[in-house]
Design a protein around this motif. Structure first.
Motif, PDB file in Angstrom:
ATOM      1  N   LEU A 167       0.903  -1.474  -0.111  1.00 14.31           N
ATOM      2  CA  LEU A 167       0.045   0.135   0.004  1.00 14.31           C
ATOM      3  C   LEU A 167       0.548   1.286   0.202  1.00 14.31           C
ATOM      4  O   LEU A 167       0.170   1.862  -0.106  1.00 14.31           O
ATOM      5  N   PHE A 168       1.957   0.960   0.100  1.00 10.51           N
ATOM      6  CA  PHE A 168       2.919   2.398   0.068  1.00 10.51           C
ATOM      7  C   PHE A 168       3.477   2.352  -0.758  1.00 10.51           C
ATOM      8  O   PHE A 168       4.422   3.575  -1.021  1.00 10.51           O
ATOM      9  N   GLY A 169       3.886   1.811  -2.232  1.00 16.72           N
ATOM     10  CA  GLY A 169       4.406   1.268  -2.972  1.00 16.72           C
ATOM     11  C   GLY A 169       3.577   1.636  -3.948  1.00 16.72           C
ATOM     12  O   GLY A 169       3.712   1.374  -5.552  1.00 16.72           O
ATOM     13  N   GLU A 170       2.194   2.406  -3.870  1.00 19.75           N
ATOM     14  CA  GLU A 170       1.668   2.345  -4.578  1.00 19.75           C
ATOM     15  C   GLU A 170       0.776   4.700  -5.402  1.00 19.75           C
ATOM     16  O   GLU A 170       1.944   5.192  -4.685  1.00 19.75           O
ATOM     17  N   ASP A 171       0.596   4.840  -6.234  1.00 18.17           N
ATOM     18  CA  ASP A 171       0.473   6.168  -7.048  1.00 18.17           C
ATOM     19  C   ASP A 171      -0.188   6.507  -5.895  1.00 18.17           C
ATOM     20  O   ASP A 171      -0.975   5.609  -5.914  1.00 18.17           O
ATOM     21  N   VAL A 172      -0.695   7.947  -6.163  1.00 17.48           N
ATOM     22  CA  VAL A 172      -1.735   8.680  -5.888  1.00 17.48           C
ATOM     23  C   VAL A 172      -2.922   7.830  -6.896  1.00 17.48           C
ATOM     24  O   VAL A 172      -4.381   8.142  -5.896  1.00 17.48           O
ATOM     25  N   ALA A 173      -3.556   6.996  -8.180  1.00 19.60           N
ATOM     26  CA  ALA A 173      -4.368   6.251  -8.216  1.00 19.60           C
ATOM     27  C   ALA A 173      -4.716   4.765  -7.735  1.00 19.60           C
ATOM     28  O   ALA A 173      -5.771   4.007  -8.291  1.00 19.60           O
ATOM     29  N   GLY A 174      -4.086   4.267  -7.006  1.00 20.33           N
ATOM     30  CA  GLY A 174      -3.811   3.100  -6.361  1.00 20.33           C
ATOM     31  C   GLY A 174      -3.342   1.858  -7.209  1.00 20.33           C
ATOM     32  O   GLY A 174      -3.021   0.660  -6.892  1.00 20.33           O
ATOM     33  N   ASP A 175      -2.157   2.433  -8.136  1.00 17.67           N
ATOM     34  CA  ASP A 175      -1.879   1.070  -8.779  1.00 17.67           C
ATOM     35  C   ASP A 175       0.033   1.175  -8.595  1.00 17.67           C
ATOM     36  O   ASP A 175       0.724   2.407  -7.920  1.00 17.67           O
ATOM     37  N   ASP A 176       0.392  -0.132  -8.631  1.00 18.11           N
ATOM     38  CA  ASP A 176       1.646  -0.612  -8.106  1.00 18.11           C
ATOM     39  C   ASP A 176       2.948   0.085  -9.043  1.00 18.11           C
ATOM     40  O   ASP A 176       3.131   0.394 -10.128  1.00 18.11           O
ATOM     41  N   VAL A 177       3.729   0.484  -7.896  1.00 21.10           N
ATOM     42  CA  VAL A 177       5.334   0.783  -9.009  1.00 21.10           C
ATOM     43  C   VAL A 177       6.752   0.036  -8.320  1.00 21.10           C
ATOM     44  O   VAL A 177       7.345   0.399  -7.065  1.00 21.10           O
ATOM     45  N   GLU A 178       6.662  -0.849  -8.964  1.00 30.16           N
ATOM     46  CA  GLU A 178       7.828  -1.764  -8.579  1.00 30.16           C
ATOM     47  C   GLU A 178       9.040  -1.234  -8.466  1.00 30.16           C
ATOM     48  O   GLU A 178       8.862  -1.832  -7.836  1.00 30.16           O
ATOM     49  N   ALA A 179       9.199   0.103  -8.775  1.00 29.93           N
ATOM     50  CA  ALA A 179      10.528   0.687  -8.489  1.00 29.93           C
ATOM     51  C   ALA A 179      10.408   1.242  -6.916  1.00 29.93           C
ATOM     52  O   ALA A 179      11.499   1.349  -6.928  1.00 29.93           O
ATOM     53  N   THR A 180       9.397   0.811  -5.879  1.00 28.76           N
ATOM     54  CA  THR A 180       9.393   1.324  -4.695  1.00 28.76           C
ATOM     55  C   THR A 180      10.440   0.199  -3.963  1.00 28.76           C
ATOM     56  O   THR A 180      10.369   0.256  -2.783  1.00 28.76           O
ATOM     57  N   GLY A 181       9.969  -1.164  -4.580  1.00 29.40           N
ATOM     58  CA  GLY A 181      10.746  -2.425  -3.705  1.00 29.40           C
ATOM     59  C   GLY A 181      10.050  -2.493  -2.637  1.00 29.40           C
ATOM     60  O   GLY A 181      10.213  -3.624  -2.181  1.00 29.40           O
ATOM     61  N   LEU A 182       9.051  -2.228  -2.569  1.00 34.70           N
ATOM     62  CA  LEU A 182       7.320  -2.648  -1.765  1.00 34.70           C
ATOM     63  C   LEU A 182       6.489  -3.790  -2.558  1.00 34.70           C
ATOM     64  O   LEU A 182       5.401  -4.144  -1.362  1.00 34.70           O
ATOM     65  N   VAL A 183       6.461  -3.709  -3.526  1.00 34.42           N
ATOM     66  CA  VAL A 183       5.799  -3.995  -4.360  1.00 34.42           C
ATOM     67  C   VAL A 183       6.309  -6.182  -4.794  1.00 34.42           C
ATOM     68  O   VAL A 183       7.264  -6.194  -4.922  1.00 34.42           O
ATOM     69  N   ASN A 184       5.302  -6.733  -4.660  1.00 30.93           N
ATOM     70  CA  ASN A 184       5.555  -8.024  -4.082  1.00 30.93           C
ATOM     71  C   ASN A 184       6.392  -9.073  -3.691  1.00 30.93           C
ATOM     72  O   ASN A 184       7.938  -9.387  -4.020  1.00 30.93           O
ATOM     73  N   VAL A 185       6.999  -7.942  -2.466  1.00 29.07           N
ATOM     74  CA  VAL A 185       7.607  -9.035  -1.585  1.00 29.07           C
ATOM     75  C   VAL A 185       7.424  -9.886  -0.427  1.00 29.07           C
ATOM     76  O   VAL A 185       6.592  -9.617  -0.038  1.00 29.07           O
ATOM     77  N   ASP A 186       8.412 -10.939  -0.539  1.00 30.20           N
ATOM     78  CA  ASP A 186       7.699 -11.972   0.248  1.00 30.20           C
ATOM     79  C   ASP A 186       6.588 -12.822  -0.128  1.00 30.20           C
ATOM     80  O   ASP A 186       5.919 -12.156   0.574  1.00 30.20           O
ATOM     81  N   GLY A 187       6.505 -13.088  -1.552  1.00 33.65           N
ATOM     82  CA  GLY A 187       5.342 -12.997  -2.516  1.00 33.65           C
ATOM     83  C   GLY A 187       4.248 -12.243  -1.926  1.00 33.65           C
ATOM     84  O   GLY A 187       2.583 -12.372  -1.485  1.00 33.65           O
ATOM     85  N   GLY A 188       4.236 -11.160  -1.802  1.00 31.19           N
ATOM     86  CA  GLY A 188       2.472  -9.874  -1.382  1.00 31.19           C
ATOM     87  C   GLY A 188       2.577 -10.083  -0.204  1.00 31.19           C
ATOM     88  O   GLY A 188       1.561 -10.245   0.076  1.00 31.19           O
ATOM     89  N   GLY A 189       2.855 -10.532   1.024  1.00 30.06           N
ATOM     90  CA  GLY A 189       2.909 -10.970   1.967  1.00 30.06           C
ATOM     91  C   GLY A 189       2.271  -9.869   2.743  1.00 30.06           C
ATOM     92  O   GLY A 189       2.907  -8.431   2.802  1.00 30.06           O
ATOM     93  N   ASP A 190       1.635  -9.819   3.603  1.00 31.11           N
ATOM     94  CA  ASP A 190       0.739  -9.002   4.760  1.00 31.11           C
ATOM     95  C   ASP A 190       1.942  -8.276   6.010  1.00 31.11           C
ATOM     96  O   ASP A 190       2.251  -9.593   6.406  1.00 31.11           O
ATOM     97  N   LYS A 191       2.271  -7.145   6.562  1.00 26.67           N
ATOM     98  CA  LYS A 191       2.705  -7.332   8.028  1.00 26.67           C
ATOM     99  C   LYS A 191       1.298  -6.146   8.768  1.00 26.67           C
ATOM    100  O   LYS A 191       0.027  -5.929   8.267  1.00 26.67           O
ATOM    101  N   ARG A 192       1.079  -6.235   9.341  1.00 30.78           N
ATOM    102  CA  ARG A 192       0.220  -6.648  11.469  1.00 30.78           C
ATOM    103  C   ARG A 192       0.422  -4.987  11.397  1.00 30.78           C
ATOM    104  O   ARG A 192       1.606  -4.011  11.608  1.00 30.78           O
ATOM    105  N   CYS A 193      -0.777  -4.375  11.104  1.00 31.66           N
ATOM    106  CA  CYS A 193      -1.485  -2.774  11.976  1.00 31.66           C
ATOM    107  C   CYS A 193      -2.032  -2.884  13.099  1.00 31.66           C
ATOM    108  O   CYS A 193      -2.609  -4.150  13.596  1.00 31.66           O
ATOM    109  N   TRP A 194      -1.458  -2.417  13.498  1.00 32.09           N
ATOM    110  CA  TRP A 194      -2.311  -1.801  15.322  1.00 32.09           C
ATOM    111  C   TRP A 194      -2.863  -0.727  15.155  1.00 32.09           C
ATOM    112  O   TRP A 194      -2.527   0.478  14.999  1.00 32.09           O
TER     113      TRP A 194
END
Length: 459
Positions: A62-89
């Motif tokens: 979600l932190f690797g998306e542009d303002v339209a919600g499209d993935d930006v591969e160059a962020t290095g945040l897309v499809n990391v570890d198989g696209g797994g989740d992290k925990r939010c509190w």
């Protein structure tokens, strides 16, 4: 299984909310991305307690998306570890009710598996800068001013968005009427609903005025802990936006929605307190300005140019600076002068602080606060001199110092800045730049109607 909350949230807050609002059946979970956009879910009532007990997984992409919600591969945040989740509190103190929607709302923050803050999240960057300031003996305090337009739904006027009619009379604004009280009275049903919602959300919204443009408003919040002040912006914008929709119009937080009208800023008021709560920027006994505050201003002046992409993050943001009246894209400072970048208001004494006026309402408040606080601490650490204040009658007519002159130039300045990399953190610095460069490329391929009108069948 129950986990300790790294955010400091408590299950008691959730249970208290459920007890207070027995009829609420759904809640918005809001994770704020690098654009200041809320990403998340709408959950059912019975799911709330579990989020406080064990968090809620969400994709870090979600932190690797542009303002339209499209993935930006160059962020290095897309499809990391198989696209797994992290925990939010949950963020403590952010759980509340939005009366206009009938749903609850809670802000959340993302953490790694070891409980450390996720480095690409803007709020965590601000948290890091606050921790550094506290380690140096300072408690950052602040408040933001929010400027925005109210826009009508329905048919546009010759391709242009129209201003919203007044909620009370149905008339449409057609004059600037800056600070006209009757202007506010005609919009009072909407404003009353916003203030009523603020009471349920823990927001301390204060003054509202009709601003320096037709259909533009400004609302302020109470001075408080800087982290909570930035949270207030996120909560207030969602409250204003959702309330406006129920009145049949939209709230617009673009930096410059109308070329011939004033842009919308997000001014940050900032000071530093000592551990006992005393204002370290307070005037000296002889009434002169505190050297510590001047050092902070000097540090910000020196770093504004490197962080303009944070303060003006979109192509539209730079249209605010086409006219520098009240929208200073400069590194200037002055006493009671709204045409400078850093204004020291006239009312000082023990409550002395300064106002950073460059950022637009479209900027991410966490990132704005992070780079501003980091600049202030840089100035204090090296006892920098801000130079002479601009005269009260000075009106900067162009970008000051060595500031970038365009959105694209601001990307290069941020990329080359060791200061910005430290202020935002390596991961956020990299991913934010990648997103902005992707947005620039996207817009470069879009041919606006204006270009067809000017060039299509003429040249």
């Amino acid at each position: 299984m129950t986990f300790p909350s790294p955010s400091g949230s408590s299950l008691k807050e959730a249970l208290s909310f459920l007890d207070r609002y027995p009829d609420v059946q759904a809640l918005d979970i809001v994770l704020t991305d690098c654009h200041g956009i809320g990403r998340g879910k709408i959950i059912r009532r019975h799911e709330l307690a579990a989020i406080y007990a064990e968090g809620r997984p969400m994709p870090s992409s979600l932190f690797g998306e542009d303002v339209a919600g499209d993935d930006v591969e160059a962020t290095g945040l897309v499809n990391v570890d198989g696209g797994g989740d992290k925990r939010c509190w949950p963020i403590p103190g952010s759980l509340g009710l939005i009366p206009s929607t009938g749903r609850g709302q809670v802000l959340v923050s993302m953490y790694n598996d070891d409980g450390s803050p996720f480095a690409a999240e803007p709020r965590n960057a601000l948290l890091g800068r606050i921790d550094e300031a506290r380690a140096a003996g300072f408690t950052p305090l602040g408040a933001f001013e929010l400027e925005f337009y109210l826009i009508a739904n329905g048919p546009e006027d010759r391709g242009h968005h129209r201003l919203a009619p007044y909620a009370l009379t149905g008339h449409r604004p057609d004059h600037r009427n800056t600070m006209a009280v009757d202007e506010l009275d005609q919009m009072s049903p909407f404003l009353d609903s916003v203030y009523a919602g603020a009471e349920h959300l823990g927001l301390t919204l204060e003054s509202v005025i009709s601003e320096y443009a037709i259909g533009q408003y400004e609302i302020t919040s109470r001075y408080r802990n800087l982290l909570r002040a930035a949270d207030d912006v996120i909560i207030a914008k969602r409250l204003i936006r959702t309330t406006a929709r129920r009145f049949g119009f939209e709230a617009c937080f673009m930096g410059k929605p109308f070329g011939d009208q004033a842009g919308s800023g997000m001014h940050l008021h900032l000071s530093l307190a000592d551990p006992d709560g005393n204002n370290r920027f307070a005037d000296l006994p002889d009434g002169s300005l505190n050297p510590l505050m001047l050092q902070a201003i000097a540090g910000i002046r020196e770093t504004i140019g490197e962080t303009m992409l944070v303060l003006a993050p979109f192509q539209n943001s730079w249209r605010r600076f086409a006219s520098t009246l009240y929208s200073p894209a400069s590194d200037t400072w002055g006493l009671e002068n709204r045409n400078v970048a850093i204004r020291v208001p006239a009312n000082g004494g023990k409550g002395r602080h300064f106002e950073h006026r460059v950022a637009g309402i479209d900027a991410n408040p966490y990132m704005v606060a992070a780079v501003t606080l980091a600049g202030a601490m840089e100035g204090i650490a090296h006892q920098k001199d801000p130079g002479p204040a601009h005269r009260e009658d000075a009106t900067p007519s162009s970008l000051g110092g060595s500031l970038p002159r365009s959105w694209r130039d601001s990307m290069d300045a941020l990329e080359a800045s060791a200061f910005a990399r430290a202020a935002l953190g390596e991961e956020l610095h990299r991913s934010f730049l990648a997103v902005k460069r992707a947005e620039w490329s996207r817009l470069a391929l879009m041919i606006p109607d204006t270009e067809w009108s000017l060039y299509g069948f003429v040249v």
